[in-house]
Design an enzyme around this catalytic site. Sequence first.
Site, PDB file in Angstrom:
ATOM      1  N   HIS A  56      24.312  24.110 123.956  1.00  0.00           N
ATOM      2  CA  HIS A  56      24.530  23.219 122.809  1.00  0.00           C
ATOM      3  C   HIS A  56      24.067  21.799 123.099  1.00  0.00           C
ATOM      4  O   HIS A  56      24.102  21.348 124.244  1.00  0.00           O
ATOM      5  CB  HIS A  56      26.021  23.137 122.461  1.00  0.00           C
ATOM      6  CG  HIS A  56      26.573  24.374 121.848  1.00  0.00           C
ATOM      7  ND1 HIS A  56      26.592  24.590 120.493  1.00  0.00           N
ATOM      8  CD2 HIS A  56      27.128  25.475 122.411  1.00  0.00           C
ATOM      9  CE1 HIS A  56      27.147  25.778 120.239  1.00  0.00           C
ATOM     10  NE2 HIS A  56      27.476  26.346 121.395  1.00  0.00           N
ATOM     11  N   HIS A 103      27.578  35.503 125.758  1.00  0.00           N
ATOM     12  CA  HIS A 103      28.968  35.779 125.342  1.00  0.00           C
ATOM     13  C   HIS A 103      29.002  36.139 123.873  1.00  0.00           C
ATOM     14  O   HIS A 103      28.001  36.043 123.166  1.00  0.00           O
ATOM     15  CB  HIS A 103      29.904  34.630 125.711  1.00  0.00           C
ATOM     16  CG  HIS A 103      29.704  33.339 124.953  1.00  0.00           C
ATOM     17  ND1 HIS A 103      28.563  32.582 125.062  1.00  0.00           N
ATOM     18  CD2 HIS A 103      30.513  32.674 124.085  1.00  0.00           C
ATOM     19  CE1 HIS A 103      28.684  31.503 124.306  1.00  0.00           C
ATOM     20  NE2 HIS A 103      29.858  31.542 123.691  1.00  0.00           N
ATOM     21  N   HIS A 160      35.492  29.782 128.942  1.00  0.00           N
ATOM     22  CA  HIS A 160      35.285  29.571 127.496  1.00  0.00           C
ATOM     23  C   HIS A 160      35.648  30.866 126.763  1.00  0.00           C
ATOM     24  O   HIS A 160      36.414  30.867 125.811  1.00  0.00           O
ATOM     25  CB  HIS A 160      33.824  29.189 127.290  1.00  0.00           C
ATOM     26  CG  HIS A 160      33.378  29.068 125.875  1.00  0.00           C
ATOM     27  ND1 HIS A 160      33.787  28.043 125.056  1.00  0.00           N
ATOM     28  CD2 HIS A 160      32.529  29.835 125.124  1.00  0.00           C
ATOM     29  CE1 HIS A 160      33.201  28.190 123.865  1.00  0.00           C
ATOM     30  NE2 HIS A 160      32.436  29.266 123.887  1.00  0.00           N
ATOM     31  N   ASP A 215      27.723  32.207 117.227  1.00  0.00           N
ATOM     32  CA  ASP A 215      26.594  31.266 117.326  1.00  0.00           C
ATOM     33  C   ASP A 215      25.695  31.585 118.523  1.00  0.00           C
ATOM     34  O   ASP A 215      24.772  30.819 118.827  1.00  0.00           O
ATOM     35  CB  ASP A 215      27.093  29.809 117.358  1.00  0.00           C
ATOM     36  CG  ASP A 215      27.976  29.502 118.556  1.00  0.00           C
ATOM     37  OD1 ASP A 215      28.877  30.297 118.866  1.00  0.00           O
ATOM     38  OD2 ASP A 215      27.748  28.453 119.196  1.00  0.00           O
ATOM     39  N   HIS A 216      25.941  32.716 119.185  1.00  0.00           N
ATOM     40  CA  HIS A 216      25.069  33.182 120.263  1.00  0.00           C
ATOM     41  C   HIS A 216      24.511  34.577 120.005  1.00  0.00           C
ATOM     42  O   HIS A 216      23.639  35.031 120.746  1.00  0.00           O
ATOM     43  CB  HIS A 216      25.812  33.111 121.610  1.00  0.00           C
ATOM     44  CG  HIS A 216      26.238  31.714 121.937  1.00  0.00           C
ATOM     45  ND1 HIS A 216      25.564  30.911 122.821  1.00  0.00           N
ATOM     46  CD2 HIS A 216      27.242  30.949 121.426  1.00  0.00           C
ATOM     47  CE1 HIS A 216      26.141  29.705 122.855  1.00  0.00           C
ATOM     48  NE2 HIS A 216      27.154  29.713 122.018  1.00  0.00           N
ATOM     49  N   ASP A 254      27.892  28.276 127.212  1.00  0.00           N
ATOM     50  CA  ASP A 254      29.075  27.448 126.961  1.00  0.00           C
ATOM     51  C   ASP A 254      30.016  27.408 128.174  1.00  0.00           C
ATOM     52  O   ASP A 254      31.223  27.205 128.026  1.00  0.00           O
ATOM     53  CB  ASP A 254      29.821  27.948 125.719  1.00  0.00           C
ATOM     54  CG  ASP A 254      28.961  27.858 124.463  1.00  0.00           C
ATOM     55  OD1 ASP A 254      27.817  27.362 124.546  1.00  0.00           O
ATOM     56  OD2 ASP A 254      29.427  28.300 123.400  1.00  0.00           O
ATOM     57  N   HIS A 294      30.413  34.991 121.050  1.00  0.00           N
ATOM     58  CA  HIS A 294      30.569  34.131 119.871  1.00  0.00           C
ATOM     59  C   HIS A 294      29.387  34.243 118.918  1.00  0.00           C
ATOM     60  O   HIS A 294      28.244  34.381 119.346  1.00  0.00           O
ATOM     61  CB  HIS A 294      30.766  32.670 120.290  1.00  0.00           C
ATOM     62  CG  HIS A 294      32.157  32.387 120.797  1.00  0.00           C
ATOM     63  ND1 HIS A 294      32.458  31.332 121.628  1.00  0.00           N
ATOM     64  CD2 HIS A 294      33.329  33.043 120.582  1.00  0.00           C
ATOM     65  CE1 HIS A 294      33.758  31.341 121.904  1.00  0.00           C
ATOM     66  NE2 HIS A 294      34.304  32.380 121.286  1.00  0.00           N
TER      67      HIS A 294
END
Length: 255
Positions: A171, A56, A114, A60-61, A133, A58
């Site tokens: 995570h 996805h 999410h 942090d990915h 996530d 975001h």
Amino acid sequence: MTLEIVTIPCLADNYAFLLRDQATGTVALVDAPEAYPIQKALHEKGWKLDAVLLTHHHYDHVDGLPELVEEYHPQVIGAKEDAHRLPPLDLALNEGDTFMLGESVGHVIDVSGHTIGHIAFHFPSANAVFTADSLMALGCGRLFEGTPEMMWASLSKLAALPADTIVYSGHEYTASNAKFALTVEPNNTALQARIADVTAKRANGSPTVPSSLAEELATNPFLRAHLPEMKTAVGMEDASDQQVFTAIRKQKDNF
Ligand code: ZN
Ligand code: FE
């Protein structure tokens, strides 16, 4: 095992995963939170990087991707639905599509909730699903874009995979997820046992990811909204599965 899988801690509490198809030596990465730990792991293994699978959009990915593309020129694979806001994709896939990692077949599952356009990657031959996530260890991702209906549908698809599937989520949130899960089902003995295990692992700095789908089905409150014992636990005996999931998700948002 058809895939060798390496778990790579990134940033504060993210996980990326390297997958090497044993038959061909083809290597893929699932998510790119930051480049350095991934480059280090590739170097230690003596592996190249053939593909990156993005779950996805975001940061942090995906934020580590440009550096990895520059160094390794991998094929970048992600959701067609999310292509407008993901880094440039070489292969854009939809729910139900398959792709090859060497001789291993990967299946795309839409797990929106999410975010919209969040996908999971399932490799049946390795009994592995990469959920980022969506389904997480003892939890599920917060609903930033999708509805509870969407997330329940997504989790239900993952719950239908073989129970011995190993769940690689994005995570290390398990210890805090555990605290919430215990407030929902204080009398769940499988949950109590799992929390003892999680606590021991975290005490010596070990990851609690991956987990097995069987464990999640027995202990993860977000996979249990359809069960009579869960409906009783939350005092919603006559509610639909969907309503129970929505209520548990809302409780977690306020936890
Ligand atoms: Zn996310
Ligand atoms: Fe994330």
